[in-house]
Enzyme design. Sequence first.
Site, PDB file in Angstrom:
ATOM      1  N   GLY A 165       0.745  -1.285   0.010  1.00 25.25           N
ATOM      2  CA  GLY A 165      -0.181   0.189   0.009  1.00 25.25           C
ATOM      3  C   GLY A 165       0.861   1.225  -0.041  1.00 25.25           C
ATOM      4  N   ASP A 177      -5.838  -0.257  -1.611  1.00 23.90           N
ATOM      5  CA  ASP A 177      -6.515  -0.940  -2.311  1.00 23.90           C
ATOM      6  C   ASP A 177      -7.799  -1.474  -1.718  1.00 23.90           C
ATOM      7  OD1 ASP A 177      -5.393  -2.948  -0.226  1.00 23.90           O
ATOM      8  OD2 ASP A 177      -6.526  -4.520  -1.578  1.00 23.90           O
ATOM      9  N   ARG A 208      -5.380   0.462  -6.419  1.00 25.75           N
ATOM     10  CA  ARG A 208      -4.238   0.977  -6.075  1.00 25.75           C
ATOM     11  C   ARG A 208      -3.919   2.204  -7.023  1.00 25.75           C
ATOM     12  NH1 ARG A 208      -2.253  -2.005  -1.940  1.00 25.75           N
ATOM     13  NH2 ARG A 208      -2.537  -4.148  -1.961  1.00 25.75           N
ATOM     14  N   ASP A 234      -4.483   2.509  11.077  1.00 25.10           N
ATOM     15  CA  ASP A 234      -5.728   2.372  11.524  1.00 25.10           C
ATOM     16  C   ASP A 234      -5.532   2.269  13.127  1.00 25.10           C
ATOM     17  OD1 ASP A 234      -8.733   2.052  10.675  1.00 25.10           O
ATOM     18  OD2 ASP A 234      -8.153  -0.084  11.076  1.00 25.10           O
ATOM     19  N   LYS A 284      -6.194   7.583  10.560  1.00 25.11           N
ATOM     20  CA  LYS A 284      -7.702   7.552  11.366  1.00 25.11           C
ATOM     21  C   LYS A 284      -7.464   7.344  12.658  1.00 25.11           C
ATOM     22  CE  LYS A 284      -9.582   4.388   7.836  1.00 25.11           C
ATOM     23  NZ  LYS A 284     -10.028   2.882   7.632  1.00 25.11           N
ATOM     24  N   PHE A 325     -13.719   3.622   4.658  1.00 30.20           N
ATOM     25  CA  PHE A 325     -12.564   2.902   4.075  1.00 30.20           C
ATOM     26  C   PHE A 325     -12.344   3.686   2.728  1.00 30.20           C
ATOM     27  CE2 PHE A 325     -11.283  -0.426   1.287  1.00 30.20           C
ATOM     28  CZ  PHE A 325     -10.449  -1.256   2.215  1.00 30.20           C
ATOM     29  N   GLU A 340       4.250   4.348   5.559  1.00 31.33           N
ATOM     30  CA  GLU A 340       3.165   3.365   5.502  1.00 31.33           C
ATOM     31  C   GLU A 340       1.889   4.290   4.680  1.00 31.33           C
ATOM     32  OE1 GLU A 340       1.501   0.891   5.447  1.00 31.33           O
ATOM     33  OE2 GLU A 340       1.056  -0.027   7.435  1.00 31.33           O
ATOM     34  N   ASP A 341       1.029   3.692   4.276  1.00 37.06           N
ATOM     35  CA  ASP A 341      -0.158   4.127   3.576  1.00 37.06           C
ATOM     36  C   ASP A 341      -1.155   4.732   4.527  1.00 37.06           C
ATOM     37  OD1 ASP A 341      -0.978   1.718   4.349  1.00 37.06           O
ATOM     38  OD2 ASP A 341      -1.838   1.009   2.571  1.00 37.06           O
TER      39      ASP A 341
HETATM   40  P1  5GP Z   1      -3.115  -0.916  11.687  1.00 38.31           P
HETATM   41  O1  5GP Z   1      -2.290  -1.793  11.681  1.00 38.31           O
HETATM   42  O2  5GP Z   1      -2.894   0.474  11.777  1.00 38.31           O
HETATM   43  O3  5GP Z   1      -4.673  -1.218  11.774  1.00 38.31           O
HETATM   44  O4  5GP Z   1      -3.612  -1.261  10.013  1.00 38.31           O
HETATM   45  C1  5GP Z   1      -3.004  -0.536   8.949  1.00 38.31           C
HETATM   46  C2  5GP Z   1      -3.261  -1.202   7.648  1.00 38.31           C
HETATM   47  O5  5GP Z   1      -4.584  -1.233   7.489  1.00 38.31           O
HETATM   48  C3  5GP Z   1      -3.039  -0.262   6.399  1.00 38.31           C
HETATM   49  O6  5GP Z   1      -1.537  -0.782   6.043  1.00 38.31           O
HETATM   50  C4  5GP Z   1      -3.777  -0.809   5.418  1.00 38.31           C
HETATM   51  O7  5GP Z   1      -3.450  -1.926   4.662  1.00 38.31           O
HETATM   52  C5  5GP Z   1      -5.034  -1.142   6.194  1.00 38.31           C
HETATM   53  N1  5GP Z   1      -6.165  -0.127   6.202  1.00 38.31           N
HETATM   54  C6  5GP Z   1      -6.559   0.539   7.197  1.00 38.31           C
HETATM   55  N2  5GP Z   1      -7.488   1.286   6.886  1.00 38.31           N
HETATM   56  C7  5GP Z   1      -7.684   1.336   5.596  1.00 38.31           C
HETATM   57  C8  5GP Z   1      -8.480   1.691   4.665  1.00 38.31           C
HETATM   58  O8  5GP Z   1      -9.429   2.544   4.801  1.00 38.31           O
HETATM   59  N3  5GP Z   1      -8.267   1.485   3.232  1.00 38.31           N
HETATM   60  C9  5GP Z   1      -7.495   0.290   2.791  1.00 38.31           C
HETATM   61  N4  5GP Z   1      -7.339   0.121   1.440  1.00 38.31           N
HETATM   62  N5  5GP Z   1      -6.772  -0.032   3.640  1.00 38.31           N
HETATM   63  C10 5GP Z   1      -6.637   0.221   5.079  1.00 38.31           C
END
Ligand code: 5GP
Length: 175
Positions: A44, A159, A165, A103, A131, A152, A99-100
């Site tokens: 991502g 993606d 993407r 969350d 977020k 989302f 990182e993209d």
């Molecule tokens: P975390 O470990 O912070 O919960 O998750 C991060 C990962 O969750 C990101 O790298 C991504 O792959 C995925 N992710 C979280 N929110 C979104 C979203 O709104 N859209 C997409 N495509 N991926 C997300």
Amino acid sequence: MVEVKSMKQLFTEEQIKQRICELGAQITKEYAGKEIKLIGVLRGASVFYAELAMRIALPVRFDFVSVSSYKDGTESTGRIQIRKEPDEPVRGEHVILVEDIIDTGRTLKQLRGLLEDRGAASVSLAALLDKPSRRVTDLHADYVGFEIPDAFVVGFGLDYAQYYRNLPYIGIVEV
Ligand code: 5GP
């Protein structure tokens, strides 16, 4: 191709690139005199990674890690598995993890721990999107493009079931 019910543009390509320029300038200033090891989280972060790297006017070397997180959908499995470690040692390096989106914060928290364990001189975190309302860890990123609500999003590397993407903008999808 996986279809979505609706797609609403959240940030235009111009807005994203402008913000990445600002982040690059900030990093250039804050890391003046140092070399940077830019470690991207596949897949991502790839588009943000490339744009950010080109806006940093310092010596930068590239490396990548890969983790498993979301499984072909919008819900987190809660399980983070490191599939690929950096190709080169990080000992003594000033690492910026790219990182993209953040969350829950679990992915970056675990990756930062790994790089610190491997002896990185410093580890800071850059994410295109954040977020904050979804956080379940105490993770705080050093460089954030945009804070967004709990929705989302896809595009600019992000993606939905591996598609979208390559959108040059970021959109909120209803699936
Ligand atoms: P975390 O470990 O912070 O919960 O998750 C991060 C990962 O969750 C990101 O790298 C991504 O792959 C995925 N992710 C979280 N929110 C979104 C979203 O709104 N859209 C997409 N495509 N991926 C997300």
